[in-house]
Design a protein around this motif. Structure first.
Motif, mmCIF file in Angstrom:
data_model
loop_
_atom_site.group_PDB
_atom_site.id
_atom_site.type_symbol
_atom_site.label_atom_id
_atom_site.label_comp_id
_atom_site.label_asym_id
_atom_site.label_seq_id
_atom_site.Cartn_x
_atom_site.Cartn_y
_atom_site.Cartn_z
ATOM 1 N N ARG A 1 0.838 -1.181 0.000
ATOM 2 C CA ARG A 1 0.000 0.000 0.000
ATOM 3 C C ARG A 1 0.881 1.243 0.000
ATOM 4 N N ALA A 2 0.532 2.201 -0.849
ATOM 5 C CA ALA A 2 1.326 3.421 -0.943
ATOM 6 C C ALA A 2 1.333 4.185 0.370
ATOM 7 N N LEU A 3 0.231 4.105 1.133
ATOM 8 C CA LEU A 3 0.140 4.842 2.387
ATOM 9 C C LEU A 3 1.193 4.379 3.389
ATOM 10 N N ASN A 4 1.523 3.091 3.380
ATOM 11 C CA ASN A 4 2.560 2.598 4.283
ATOM 12 C C ASN A 4 3.917 3.209 3.969
ATOM 13 N N ALA A 5 4.159 3.503 2.704
ATOM 14 C CA ALA A 5 5.413 4.162 2.341
ATOM 15 C C ALA A 5 5.454 5.578 2.901
ATOM 16 N N VAL A 6 4.290 6.226 2.998
ATOM 17 C CA VAL A 6 4.232 7.563 3.582
ATOM 18 C C VAL A 6 4.584 7.510 5.059
ATOM 19 N N TRP A 7 4.002 6.542 5.766
ATOM 20 C CA TRP A 7 4.305 6.405 7.198
ATOM 21 C C TRP A 7 5.787 6.081 7.393
ATOM 22 N N ALA A 8 6.315 5.228 6.542
ATOM 23 C CA ALA A 8 7.736 4.888 6.649
ATOM 24 C C ALA A 8 8.609 6.116 6.402
ATOM 25 N N GLY A 9 8.216 6.945 5.435
ATOM 26 C CA GLY A 9 8.973 8.155 5.165
ATOM 27 C C GLY A 9 8.938 9.130 6.332
ATOM 28 N N LEU A 10 7.775 9.252 6.980
ATOM 29 C CA LEU A 10 7.657 10.119 8.154
ATOM 30 C C LEU A 10 8.522 9.598 9.295
ATOM 31 N N ALA A 11 8.504 8.289 9.502
ATOM 32 C CA ALA A 11 9.340 7.696 10.546
ATOM 33 C C ALA A 11 10.818 7.886 10.219
ATOM 34 N N LEU A 12 11.168 7.769 8.952
ATOM 35 C CA LEU A 12 12.563 7.947 8.552
ATOM 36 C C LEU A 12 13.030 9.377 8.823
ATOM 37 N N ALA A 13 12.135 10.350 8.586
ATOM 38 C CA ALA A 13 12.481 11.741 8.889
ATOM 39 C C ALA A 13 12.737 11.910 10.384
ATOM 40 N N GLY A 14 11.910 11.268 11.184
ATOM 41 C CA GLY A 14 12.120 11.323 12.633
ATOM 42 C C GLY A 14 13.416 10.670 13.055
ATOM 43 N N VAL A 15 13.758 9.578 12.389
ATOM 44 C CA VAL A 15 14.999 8.874 12.704
ATOM 45 C C VAL A 15 16.205 9.780 12.475
ATOM 46 N N PHE A 16 16.221 10.463 11.345
ATOM 47 C CA PHE A 16 17.359 11.339 11.055
ATOM 48 C C PHE A 16 17.368 12.580 11.945
ATOM 49 N N LEU A 17 16.184 13.070 12.298
ATOM 50 C CA LEU A 17 16.127 14.193 13.225
ATOM 51 C C LEU A 17 16.640 13.782 14.595
ATOM 52 N N LEU A 18 16.325 12.564 14.991
ATOM 53 C CA LEU A 18 16.819 12.056 16.273
ATOM 54 C C LEU A 18 18.336 11.971 16.262
ATOM 55 N N GLY A 19 18.910 11.752 15.088
ATOM 56 C CA GLY A 19 20.360 11.710 14.969
ATOM 57 C C GLY A 19 20.980 13.079 14.739
ATOM 58 N N GLY A 20 20.186 14.142 14.920
ATOM 59 C CA GLY A 20 20.711 15.491 14.759
ATOM 60 C C GLY A 20 20.946 15.876 13.313
ATOM 61 N N GLY A 21 20.293 15.171 12.385
ATOM 62 C CA GLY A 21 20.446 15.486 10.972
ATOM 63 C C GLY A 21 21.684 14.886 10.344
ATOM 64 N N GLY A 22 22.465 14.183 11.093
ATOM 65 C CA GLY A 22 23.670 13.559 10.558
ATOM 66 C C GLY A 22 24.429 12.857 11.653
ATOM 67 N N PHE A 23 25.358 11.987 11.284
ATOM 68 C CA PHE A 23 26.063 11.166 12.261
ATOM 69 C C PHE A 23 27.580 11.324 12.122
ATOM 70 N N SER A 24 28.023 12.504 11.616
ATOM 71 C CA SER A 24 29.447 12.699 11.358
ATOM 72 C C SER A 24 30.279 12.730 12.642
ATOM 73 N N SER A 25 29.632 13.072 13.770
ATOM 74 C CA SER A 25 30.379 13.162 15.024
ATOM 75 C C SER A 25 30.538 11.815 15.717
ATOM 76 N N LEU A 26 29.925 10.784 15.180
ATOM 77 C CA LEU A 26 29.970 9.463 15.813
ATOM 78 C C LEU A 26 31.139 8.643 15.277
ATOM 79 N N ASP A 27 31.537 7.672 16.069
ATOM 80 C CA ASP A 27 32.598 6.747 15.663
ATOM 81 C C ASP A 27 32.157 6.018 14.389
ATOM 82 N N PRO A 28 32.898 6.144 13.285
ATOM 83 C CA PRO A 28 32.485 5.498 12.022
ATOM 84 C C PRO A 28 32.295 3.990 12.150
ATOM 85 N N LEU A 29 33.162 3.341 12.938
ATOM 86 C CA LEU A 29 33.021 1.898 13.098
ATOM 87 C C LEU A 29 31.745 1.562 13.866
ATOM 88 N N GLY A 30 31.421 2.383 14.872
ATOM 89 C CA GLY A 30 30.179 2.175 15.604
ATOM 90 C C GLY A 30 28.967 2.343 14.715
#
Length: 321
Positions: A147-176
């Motif tokens: 269902r296309a609607l599930n892709a919308v929910w997944a996209g919204l969750a993905l936006a939240g995931v990246f926001l939770l990471g501060g918009g990027g993960f450059s400050s984190l240990d690359p191996l981690g």
């Protein structure tokens, strides 16, 4: 593996009690299953499993100075295997080669998922680690959704995931970061084999056997890293608590849920994990939330609620004979 018996990932999964062999019990009908219970029951199981596994993960972080990350995983898998064997008493007879192939693959997947995730926890904080790990199930939900609607929910969750990471993960240990992403890939694979194992084995028998496989696979790694530290009574006690919270309860609840919940919807519900992890990190590890992190949690919860409402709104539960 006998692919002819495997259902598409987006289709409902068998309810608990369905085995890989014919049964003489009368087949259930859709009318025999209450609509609300059939839709909301599995969701509650997934949420309870998520809470358990994240608080267990926070406890595991406090145990790592004692036993090391690989040692913690070894204790977790060994204790979980013993508990499940005692409780489930799975039969080792009457299963096909395809059944055993599925349970072995499931066990290896669990060992890899746990090992990679705990290696990431040894290098980066709990919140970002779970945030990166959840990308695996989210990708699975997009790829398998019908269902296309599930892709919308997944996209919204993905936006939240990246926001939770501060918009990027450059400050984190690359191996981690690499370990966390690898754990996410194994998590997506875990979803697939958990559903297949649930269809082939009654109750939690397949889970118990897969946990034994995972423990045997990981034991040499734990011995090499931690050695006699694994025999310390306090370490064993804490490792046992981690095993119950992070393995026995969540894996059992999720396996049961996957028998009645489409894998795509289950994967979207896993987007709640960063929010639960952030809460566990705050309460146990004293990791405070920033405003962007709180906003990210709100986005993730909104996406998960939308996915649940979409599933419940369909109003259909497929029950297999």
């Amino acid at each position: 593996m006998d692919e002819s018996r495997a259902e598409p990932l987006g289709s409902p999964v068998s309810i608990p009690g369905t085995t890989s062999t014919p049964t003489t019990a009368p087949a259930a009908t859709p009318a025999a299953v209450p609509r609300r219970a059939g839709s909301l029951g599995p969701v509650g199981l997934v949420l309870a499993g998520g809470i358990s596994v994240q608080f267990g993960g926070a406890l595991a972080v406090t145990l790592m100075p004692r036993a090391g990350s690989l040692g913690v995983v070894t204790l977790r898998l060994l204790v979980a295997a013993v508990v499940l064997l005692v409780v489930c008493r799975p039969s080792v007879r009457g299963h096909s080669r395809a059944d055993w192939g599925t349970v072995v693959a499931f066990g290896i997947t669990m060992a890899a998922m746990n090992g990679l995730f705990y290696q990431s926890l040894a290098r980066i904080p709990l919140g970002p680690a779970v945030t990166l790990e959840v990308l695996g199930p989210l990708a699975l939900s997009v790829l398998t959704s019908r269902r296309a609607l599930n892709a919308v929910w997944a996209g919204l969750a993905l936006a939240g995931v990246f926001l939770l990471g501060g918009g990027g993960f450059s400050s984190l240990d690359p191996l981690g970061v690499a370990f966390a992403l690898g754990a996410g890939a194994m998590w997506a694979t875990y979803i697939i084999f958990s559903a297949r194992t649930g269809r082939r084995f009654p109750q939690a028998d397949g889970l118990a056997l897969a946990m034994v496989v995972a423990a045997v696979v990981f034991l040499p790694l734990g011995i090499v890293e931690s050695g006699s530290k694994l025999l310390n009574p306090t370490t064993i006690a804490l490792g046992s608590a981690v095993a119950v919270l992070s393995s026995v309860l969540p894996y059992t609840l999720e396996l049961l849920a996957l028998r009645r919940l489409p894998a795509s919807t289950f994967a979207i519900l896993m987007s709640l994990e960063p929010a639960i992890a952030a809460t566990a990190g705050f309460l146990i590890l004293h990791q405070a939330l920033s405003v962007p992190e709180a906003m990210a949690i709100a986005l993730v919860i909104a996406a998960s609620m939308g996915a649940v409402r979409t599933q419940v709104g369909r109003g259909k539960v497929k029950v297999e004979a």
